[in-house]
Every structure is written in C-alpha cells, then in structure tokens.
Design a protein around this motif. Structure first.
Motif, short mmCIF file in Angstrom:
data_model
loop_
_atom_site.label_atom_id
_atom_site.label_comp_id
_atom_site.label_asym_id
_atom_site.label_seq_id
_atom_site.Cartn_x
_atom_site.Cartn_y
_atom_site.Cartn_z
N ARG A 207 -10.06 -64.65 27.02
CA ARG A 207 -11.29 -65.10 27.63
C ARG A 207 -10.93 -65.29 29.08
N TYR A 208 -9.82 -65.47 29.72
CA TYR A 208 -9.66 -65.66 31.02
C TYR A 208 -9.38 -64.47 31.80
N PHE A 209 -9.37 -63.26 31.35
CA PHE A 209 -9.24 -62.05 31.82
C PHE A 209 -10.10 -61.31 32.49
N PRO A 210 -10.15 -60.94 33.55
CA PRO A 210 -11.49 -60.30 34.10
C PRO A 210 -12.10 -59.08 33.48
N GLY A 211 -13.42 -59.32 33.34
CA GLY A 211 -14.13 -58.18 32.49
C GLY A 211 -13.81 -58.27 31.23
N GLU A 212 -14.14 -57.13 30.47
CA GLU A 212 -14.11 -57.04 29.00
C GLU A 212 -12.85 -56.36 28.78
N VAL A 213 -12.31 -57.22 27.50
CA VAL A 213 -10.94 -56.35 27.15
C VAL A 213 -11.21 -55.29 26.19
N ASP A 214 -10.50 -54.23 26.28
CA ASP A 214 -10.52 -53.35 25.04
C ASP A 214 -9.43 -53.64 24.22
N LEU A 215 -9.68 -54.40 22.87
CA LEU A 215 -8.79 -54.78 22.21
C LEU A 215 -7.73 -53.80 21.62
N VAL A 216 -8.21 -52.61 21.51
CA VAL A 216 -7.13 -51.61 20.95
C VAL A 216 -6.16 -51.20 21.98
N ALA A 217 -6.90 -51.17 23.26
CA ALA A 217 -5.99 -50.93 24.35
C ALA A 217 -4.74 -52.11 24.64
N MET A 218 -5.41 -53.20 24.47
CA MET A 218 -4.37 -54.41 24.52
C MET A 218 -3.29 -54.25 23.60
N HIS A 219 -3.66 -53.94 22.31
CA HIS A 219 -2.79 -53.86 21.17
C HIS A 219 -1.76 -52.97 21.49
N ARG A 220 -2.08 -51.74 22.03
CA ARG A 220 -1.04 -50.75 22.24
C ARG A 220 0.03 -51.26 23.56
N GLN A 221 -0.81 -51.79 24.52
CA GLN A 221 0.20 -52.30 25.58
C GLN A 221 0.95 -53.51 25.33
N SER A 222 0.75 -54.30 24.04
CA SER A 222 1.51 -55.36 23.46
C SER A 222 2.44 -54.90 22.51
N SER A 223 2.83 -53.62 22.30
CA SER A 223 3.79 -52.95 21.57
C SER A 223 3.20 -53.17 19.98
N GLY A 224 1.94 -53.26 19.64
CA GLY A 224 1.50 -53.49 18.18
C GLY A 224 1.75 -51.99 17.68
N PHE A 225 1.70 -52.15 16.11
CA PHE A 225 1.83 -50.83 15.41
C PHE A 225 0.94 -49.79 15.74
N PRO A 226 1.46 -48.64 15.71
CA PRO A 226 0.82 -47.36 16.05
C PRO A 226 -0.02 -46.99 15.00
N ILE A 227 -1.42 -46.17 15.49
CA ILE A 227 -2.31 -45.83 14.45
C ILE A 227 -2.44 -44.30 14.56
N ASP A 228 -1.38 -43.67 15.27
CA ASP A 228 -1.49 -42.31 15.32
C ASP A 228 0.18 -41.51 14.72
N ARG A 229 0.77 -42.48 14.12
CA ARG A 229 2.13 -41.74 13.86
C ARG A 229 2.84 -42.77 13.17
N ASP A 230 4.24 -42.68 12.66
CA ASP A 230 5.10 -43.63 11.93
C ASP A 230 4.12 -44.27 10.83
N GLU A 231 3.34 -43.52 10.14
CA GLU A 231 2.62 -44.35 9.07
C GLU A 231 3.54 -44.80 7.92
N GLU A 232 4.34 -43.98 7.23
CA GLU A 232 5.07 -44.26 6.42
C GLU A 232 6.11 -45.40 6.76
N ARG A 233 6.73 -45.13 7.91
CA ARG A 233 7.71 -46.07 8.45
C ARG A 233 7.31 -47.57 8.40
N CYS A 234 5.63 -47.61 8.99
CA CYS A 234 5.00 -48.96 9.11
C CYS A 234 4.90 -49.58 7.80
N LEU A 235 4.29 -48.48 6.82
CA LEU A 235 3.94 -49.22 5.33
C LEU A 235 5.00 -49.45 4.62
N ALA A 236 6.03 -49.16 4.89
CA ALA A 236 7.37 -49.80 4.31
C ALA A 236 7.69 -50.82 4.93
#
Length: 288
Positions: A39-68
């Motif tokens: 809420r203190y960030f300037p402008g609207e935050v793209d949650l998906v982009a923030m997730h990627r920038q914050s080392s969140g799990f990928p949604i385009d690769r490594d599916e089996e590794r992440c599921l395990a």
C-alpha cells in the motif's frame, strides 16, 4: 484479532498443474489477500511481477521440482506448524505486553524459485517480510535446515509485525536508520530464540558471522545511515546489494543480523528483560 494462514498448498498445487496460459491469473488470485502490504508503493503494483522479483516459485518451468518440494512441505506439516507457532508467539508476546493492540494478520507461505541462484545460495533458500503490519510473507525452499526452522522463521516475522503495529514503534521511511533495522532483526531473532532456542532461533544468514568482531565493527559504522535504499547493503550484505543494484559496503551476507543479535543480547543482559518484554525497545538505547 485473527491470524489467517492462507491455504497456499492447494493454491500452488493448482497453479503448477494448470495449463501454462492460466497460471498467471491463478497466481494473482492467490496473492491478492496480501496486496495491502504494497500500500505504500507508488502506483499500482503488479502482483505477479512482484512475485517474480521476490524469488517466488516459477510458473513457466520446474513444475515437477516445485511439486515435489510442495509435497515435502505438506508432509512436514508446514502450514499447521506455522499456524501453531504464530499462536504461541502471540500468546507469549501478549503475556509480556497485555495492552498490545494487535490487528488481524494474513500469512502467505510460498515456495521459492529453485533456479534463483541468489535465493538458493546467499539467502539459503528463505526470505521473509513481516514489517508491514497485517501481513506476513515467507518464501522458502524446503532444505532440511529451513524445514526445521519453520516455527522460528514465522515468529521472527510476527515480531516485526507487532513492533511496527499501530501505536507502536514508527518506521518513518524518511528518517529511519540502519540502526533501527539492525536492532529490529536482533530483537526478532531474540524473540524466536526465546521460544525455540539459539540453534533454531537465529536467522541462518547471520550465523556464520555471529562472533566476527571485524564484521560487527563494520556494521556499527553504518548504524546512523538513513535512506532505505542503503539498508540492503548494511543489513543483508554485499551479495544482496549487488543483486538489487545497490552499492556494496564490504559486508558479508547477513552481517546486520549477526550484529543485531550481539547488540540485543547485550541490551537484554543489561536490562534483565526478555525479548518479548523488549518489543518496543528504543533502538538508540539498544545501540547504547
């Protein structure tokens, strides 16, 4: 007040098993309950982009590794353990400060990105954000050491939430110092140690430098620095500074955590207080 630990196990499993084209929208929906932490960030935050920038799990690769990895956390009872730890931590804090005004807290527990070298290497597979009252986000890869420390990681972030809650210590981005950040990490670790002992309670990135006098002395020279853009270098160290494009200052990973533990230990010994009793401790007095 209510502490809500979101069912991210089901949500992450759904995302990882969904068609690739659907994953971003599913991820955004999962992240929406903690959108208020930006809420203190300037402008609207793209949650998906923030997730990627914050080392969140990928949604385009490594599916089996992440599921395990997800199943490893489920088998360890991670979500129930975090919930119990937060309840226990809050009870301990309220025993020490019964007048504390605690607001509802939403907890988002996420898998990290196994291909993120900074997250898996210098960060040791775990990051947390509890400094925005009402929200806690923990991003973790289930290395055995991290699974063993789930409870301590959760209450560390809870301590930040309570220290900076309404009517408590004010974090003013214009005037806050490195010293306040360093002390807050030391206090949060001390709180986790009060509950779970020194071996589990210390944040892992600070442990290698806990007794390094040269690192401690170097951190002390930066305690008066203001400007939050400088905090990464002084608190987390050069590896994180370089990752986020901040000028390094010659400190190893986790230096500020190690220094914070030493400062807080000395303060608690001098005052006879527990970490819970020192929730509101003035960082300038802790520094001495």
């Amino acid at each position: 007040m209510t502490i809500t630990v979101l069912d991210t196990y089901s949500a992450m499993r759904r995302i990882l098993l969904a068609p690739a084209a659907d994953r971003a929208d599913l991820l955004r929906s999962m992240l929406e309950p903690v959108a208020g932490m930006y809420r203190y960030f300037p402008g609207e935050v793209d949650l998906v982009a923030m997730h990627r920038q914050s080392s969140g799990f990928p949604i385009d690769r490594d599916e089996e590794r992440c599921l395990a990895a997800l199943e490893t956390l489920a088998e360890a009872g991670a979500w129930d353990r975090i919930r119990r730890a937060l309840d226990e931590g809050l009870a301990l804090q309220l025993e020490a400060t019964p007048e504390l005004d605690v607001q509802d807290i939403t907890v988002l527990f996420l898998l990290g990105d196994p291909a993120d070298e900074h997250f898996m290497g210098p960060c040791l597979g775990v990051t947390g954000n509890g400094g925005i009252p009402g929200h806690i986000v923990i991003t973790l890869w289930p290395f055995p050491e991290n699974v063993a420390r789930l409870e301590a990681t959760a209450v560390h972030e809870l301590h930040h939430n309570l220290r900076y809650g309404p009517g408590e210590v004010v974090w003013n981005p214009m005037t806050v110092t490195v010293g306040e950040h360093v002390v807050s990490e030391g206090l949060a670790d001390a709180f986790a140690r009060q509950l779970y002992g020194d071996d589990l309670g210390r944040t892992r990135i600070g442990v290698p430098h806990q007794d390094d006098d040269a690192v401690f002395a170097k951190v002390l020279t930066g305690l008066g620095v203001t400007g939050m853009e400088n905090f990464t270098a002084w608190v987390h160290g050069d590896p994180s500074a370089e990752r986020f494009g901040v000028a390094p200052v010659g400190l190893p990973m986790g230096a500020g955590y190690a220094a914070g533990n030493r400062l807080v230990d000395a303060y608690l010994a001098a005052t006879g207080q527990t970490a819970a009793q020192a929730l509101r401790a003035d960082s300038t007095k802790v520094i001495g």
